[in-house]
Scaffold this motif. Structure first.
Motif, PDB file in Angstrom:
ATOM      1  N   CYS A 280      50.575  23.451  -5.479  1.00 18.74           N
ATOM      2  CA  CYS A 280      49.983  22.898  -4.252  1.00 18.74           C
ATOM      3  C   CYS A 280      50.674  21.612  -3.810  1.00 18.74           C
ATOM      4  CB  CYS A 280      48.484  22.648  -4.453  1.00 18.74           C
ATOM      5  SG  CYS A 280      47.506  24.164  -4.648  1.00 18.74           S
ATOM      6  N   ARG A 281      51.150  20.819  -4.782  1.00 19.07           N
ATOM      7  CA  ARG A 281      51.792  19.552  -4.446  1.00 19.07           C
ATOM      8  C   ARG A 281      53.130  19.752  -3.739  1.00 19.07           C
ATOM      9  NH1 ARG A 281      50.624  15.863  -9.888  1.00 19.07           N
ATOM     10  NH2 ARG A 281      48.631  14.992  -9.167  1.00 19.07           N
ATOM     11  N   THR A 282      53.831  20.841  -4.080  1.00 17.56           N
ATOM     12  CA  THR A 282      55.161  21.085  -3.501  1.00 17.56           C
ATOM     13  C   THR A 282      55.156  22.213  -2.475  1.00 17.56           C
ATOM     14  OG1 THR A 282      55.675  22.602  -5.333  1.00 17.56           O
ATOM     15  CG2 THR A 282      56.284  20.279  -5.610  1.00 17.56           C
ATOM     16  N   CYS A 283      53.966  22.683  -2.094  1.00 17.95           N
ATOM     17  CA  CYS A 283      53.879  23.828  -1.180  1.00 17.95           C
ATOM     18  C   CYS A 283      54.285  23.426   0.241  1.00 17.95           C
ATOM     19  CB  CYS A 283      52.460  24.386  -1.179  1.00 17.95           C
ATOM     20  SG  CYS A 283      52.263  25.834  -0.110  1.00 17.95           S
ATOM     21  N   PRO A 284      55.149  24.207   0.892  1.00 19.25           N
ATOM     22  CA  PRO A 284      55.544  23.890   2.277  1.00 19.25           C
ATOM     23  C   PRO A 284      54.421  24.133   3.285  1.00 19.25           C
ATOM     24  CG  PRO A 284      56.491  25.979   1.574  1.00 19.25           C
ATOM     25  CD  PRO A 284      55.861  25.376   0.356  1.00 19.25           C
ATOM     26  N   LEU A 285      53.369  24.853   2.874  1.00 16.65           N
ATOM     27  CA  LEU A 285      52.242  25.146   3.769  1.00 16.65           C
ATOM     28  C   LEU A 285      51.052  24.228   3.489  1.00 16.65           C
ATOM     29  CD1 LEU A 285      52.312  29.063   3.645  1.00 16.65           C
ATOM     30  CD2 LEU A 285      53.429  27.550   5.283  1.00 16.65           C
ATOM     31  N   GLN A 286      51.289  23.118   2.779  1.00 19.28           N
ATOM     32  CA  GLN A 286      50.194  22.245   2.362  1.00 19.28           C
ATOM     33  C   GLN A 286      49.373  21.740   3.538  1.00 19.28           C
ATOM     34  OE1 GLN A 286      50.082  17.799   0.845  1.00 19.28           O
ATOM     35  NE2 GLN A 286      51.036  19.075  -0.724  1.00 19.28           N
ATOM     36  N   ASN A 287      50.023  21.356   4.648  1.00 25.29           N
ATOM     37  CA  ASN A 287      49.301  20.812   5.808  1.00 25.29           C
ATOM     38  C   ASN A 287      48.400  21.846   6.459  1.00 25.29           C
ATOM     39  OD1 ASN A 287      50.513  18.310   5.511  1.00 25.29           O
ATOM     40  ND2 ASN A 287      52.215  18.802   6.889  1.00 25.29           N
ATOM     41  N   GLN A 288      48.718  23.122   6.291  1.00 25.12           N
ATOM     42  CA  GLN A 288      47.907  24.186   6.864  1.00 25.12           C
ATOM     43  C   GLN A 288      46.813  24.650   5.915  1.00 25.12           C
ATOM     44  OE1 GLN A 288      51.846  26.329   8.082  1.00 25.12           O
ATOM     45  NE2 GLN A 288      50.199  27.301   9.220  1.00 25.12           N
ATOM     46  N   CYS A 289      46.864  24.154   4.675  1.00 26.04           N
ATOM     47  CA  CYS A 289      45.952  24.654   3.653  1.00 26.04           C
ATOM     48  C   CYS A 289      44.939  23.618   3.187  1.00 26.04           C
ATOM     49  CB  CYS A 289      46.763  25.155   2.455  1.00 26.04           C
ATOM     50  SG  CYS A 289      45.820  26.091   1.240  1.00 26.04           S
ATOM     51  N   MET A 290      45.350  22.322   3.135  1.00 23.60           N
ATOM     52  CA  MET A 290      44.482  21.285   2.591  1.00 23.60           C
ATOM     53  C   MET A 290      44.410  20.101   3.548  1.00 23.60           C
ATOM     54  SD  MET A 290      45.723  21.399  -1.414  1.00 23.60           S
ATOM     55  CE  MET A 290      44.189  20.728  -2.043  1.00 23.60           C
ATOM     56  N   ARG A 291      43.232  19.507   3.646  1.00 25.11           N
ATOM     57  CA  ARG A 291      43.048  18.364   4.549  1.00 25.11           C
ATOM     58  C   ARG A 291      43.828  17.148   4.059  1.00 25.11           C
ATOM     59  NH1 ARG A 291      37.907  20.709   4.486  1.00 25.11           N
ATOM     60  NH2 ARG A 291      37.183  21.383   6.546  1.00 25.11           N
ATOM     61  N   ASN A 292      43.863  16.949   2.733  1.00 28.56           N
ATOM     62  CA  ASN A 292      44.565  15.817   2.140  1.00 28.56           C
ATOM     63  C   ASN A 292      45.467  16.316   1.016  1.00 28.56           C
ATOM     64  OD1 ASN A 292      43.106  13.709   3.662  1.00 28.56           O
ATOM     65  ND2 ASN A 292      41.346  14.348   2.446  1.00 28.56           N
ATOM     66  N   PRO A 293      46.555  15.612   0.735  1.00 29.07           N
ATOM     67  CA  PRO A 293      47.418  16.020  -0.375  1.00 29.07           C
ATOM     68  C   PRO A 293      46.628  16.087  -1.676  1.00 29.07           C
ATOM     69  CG  PRO A 293      48.484  14.334   0.960  1.00 29.07           C
ATOM     70  CD  PRO A 293      47.081  14.430   1.449  1.00 29.07           C
ATOM     71  N   PRO A 294      46.854  17.105  -2.503  1.00 30.27           N
ATOM     72  CA  PRO A 294      46.075  17.252  -3.753  1.00 30.27           C
ATOM     73  C   PRO A 294      46.412  16.163  -4.757  1.00 30.27           C
ATOM     74  CG  PRO A 294      47.855  18.854  -3.684  1.00 30.27           C
ATOM     75  CD  PRO A 294      47.852  18.180  -2.340  1.00 30.27           C
ATOM     76  N   LYS A 295      45.375  15.661  -5.442  1.00 28.71           N
ATOM     77  CA  LYS A 295      45.571  14.620  -6.453  1.00 28.71           C
ATOM     78  C   LYS A 295      45.294  15.137  -7.861  1.00 28.71           C
ATOM     79  CE  LYS A 295      44.483  10.756  -3.357  1.00 28.71           C
ATOM     80  NZ  LYS A 295      43.601   9.586  -3.122  1.00 28.71           N
ATOM     81  N   SER A 296      44.133  15.764  -8.047  1.00 28.61           N
ATOM     82  CA  SER A 296      43.762  16.206  -9.391  1.00 28.61           C
ATOM     83  C   SER A 296      43.482  17.700  -9.469  1.00 28.61           C
ATOM     84  CB  SER A 296      42.524  15.440  -9.870  1.00 28.61           C
ATOM     85  OG  SER A 296      41.444  15.628  -8.965  1.00 28.61           O
ATOM     86  N   VAL A 297      43.325  18.344  -8.329  1.00 26.06           N
ATOM     87  CA  VAL A 297      43.019  19.773  -8.332  1.00 26.06           C
ATOM     88  C   VAL A 297      43.668  20.429  -7.124  1.00 26.06           C
ATOM     89  CG1 VAL A 297      40.874  19.496  -7.028  1.00 26.06           C
ATOM     90  CG2 VAL A 297      41.137  21.451  -8.554  1.00 26.06           C
ATOM     91  N   GLY A 298      44.068  21.679  -7.282  1.00 25.40           N
ATOM     92  CA  GLY A 298      44.687  22.405  -6.187  1.00 25.40           C
ATOM     93  C   GLY A 298      43.662  23.006  -5.245  1.00 25.40           C
ATOM     94  N   ARG A 299      44.135  23.800  -4.290  1.00 24.44           N
ATOM     95  CA  ARG A 299      43.258  24.415  -3.295  1.00 24.44           C
ATOM     96  C   ARG A 299      42.294  25.370  -3.991  1.00 24.44           C
ATOM     97  NH1 ARG A 299      42.707  26.326   2.157  1.00 24.44           N
ATOM     98  NH2 ARG A 299      40.701  27.406   2.064  1.00 24.44           N
ATOM     99  N   GLN A 300      41.023  25.271  -3.606  1.00 27.88           N
ATOM    100  CA  GLN A 300      39.985  26.147  -4.151  1.00 27.88           C
ATOM    101  C   GLN A 300      39.522  27.116  -3.075  1.00 27.88           C
ATOM    102  OE1 GLN A 300      37.087  23.254  -5.532  1.00 27.88           O
ATOM    103  NE2 GLN A 300      37.887  23.367  -7.609  1.00 27.88           N
ATOM    104  N   VAL A 301      39.272  28.339  -3.478  1.00 29.48           N
ATOM    105  CA  VAL A 301      38.809  29.356  -2.550  1.00 29.48           C
ATOM    106  C   VAL A 301      37.891  30.309  -3.303  1.00 29.48           C
ATOM    107  CG1 VAL A 301      40.811  30.851  -2.982  1.00 29.48           C
ATOM    108  CG2 VAL A 301      39.537  31.072  -0.839  1.00 29.48           C
ATOM    109  N   GLN A 302      36.851  30.778  -2.659  1.00 28.71           N
ATOM    110  CA  GLN A 302      35.926  31.688  -3.317  1.00 28.71           C
ATOM    111  C   GLN A 302      35.672  32.912  -2.463  1.00 28.71           C
ATOM    112  OE1 GLN A 302      32.738  28.870  -3.981  1.00 28.71           O
ATOM    113  NE2 GLN A 302      31.593  29.593  -2.211  1.00 28.71           N
TER     114      GLN A 302
END
Length: 264
Positions: A161-183
């Motif tokens: 998640c930290r190096t993902c090129p789609l990070q701006n489209q996936c997460m509101r803020n850059p990940p610090k301790s956990v990646g994107r969560q989805v259920q």
């Protein structure tokens, strides 16, 4: 102001309770629309305000050009135009100062649309999940119970998640301790009703319709007294804290009136 009104409001409410004015038989929640103290003239996006600034500056220049081409204008017209030009320049300067010192607030339309669970590939049989970038997520929770339904939750690997090129489209803020969560909703939810569905069934029952009809006589007279009899048809203050305090003040007056009527 809210610091003085809030405790006074609570005190009056407690006195009403001591006098038996709070029956505890039925509590109704509703809302009403009241005009705010806001000017449409100074509302809008930065782009709209910039267009308005240019328009004001052009109008000011037109007045100046007219004066330069007509030297024999009557003094009263000259004074009127100069006053109008001063007003236009002042408004344009006000907008320029605002644009220079404020940051644009993006509303729901201005925010980039983030990926939802529909953009992720979930294989229920294999119990696997891939993100839009093609990375595999790990299963964080096998079964989460929420609103009478069951879900499975996946989380992206932090390094991905930290190096993902789609990070701006996936997460509101850059990940610090956990990646994107989805259920994802489990297949067993098909025959389960949510709390919202259960409430609709309850309200639509004969007993529910009778109870719901009582809401009209419980809450609407309060709004009618405050907005019509007390003249509270528009907030005169600005800001959430001040508006809340003003509304509490009128509710306080309403409760004092009920208390007076009960004692006489």
């Amino acid at each position: 102001m809210s610091e003085q009104i809030a405790p006074l409001f609570t005190q009056i409410l407690m006195i009403c309770d001591e006098e038996g004015l709070i029956g505890r038989n039925m509590f109704a929640i509703d809302g009403c629309k009241i005009k705010s103290n806001a000017s449409k003239e100074w509302s809008g996006t930065f782009e709209e305000l910039e267009r308005k600034q240019v328009k004001l500056e052009k109008a000011s220049k037109r007045i100046l050009s007219r004066h330069q081409s007509q030297d024999d204008m009557p003094e009263d017209e000259v004074a009127h135009d100069l006053k109008q030009k001063e007003k236009l320049d002042k408004s344009a300067a006000k907008i320029a100062d605002y644009l220079a010192t404020k940051k644009e607030k993006l509303g729901s339309k201005g925010k980039p649309r983030l990926f939802t669970s529909n953009n992720f590939h979930y294989d229920e049989e294999q119990n696997a999940c891939r993100c839009p970038a093609g990375k595999t997520l790990w299963e964080q929770s096998k079964k989460i119970e929420y609103n009478s339904k069951s879900y499975v939750r996946f989380t992206g690997h932090l390094k991905d998640c930290r190096t993902c090129p789609l990070q701006n489209q996936c997460m509101r803020n850059p990940p610090k301790s956990v990646g994107r969560q989805v259920q994802f909703s489990l297949g067993s939810n098909a025959n389960k009703l949510s709390f919202t569905d259960k409430m609709w069934i309850k309200i639509d029952s004969p007993i529910g319709r009778r109870q719901y009809s009582k809401r009209l006589g419980t809450i609407e007279p309060v709004f009618g007294n405050i907005t019509v009899n007390k003249g509270m048809n528009k907030f005169t203050l600005r800001g959430q804290e001040k508006v809340n305090a003003q509304w509490q003040m009128y509710c306080l007056v309403h409760n004092i009136e009920k208390l007076r009527n009960s004692l006489h």
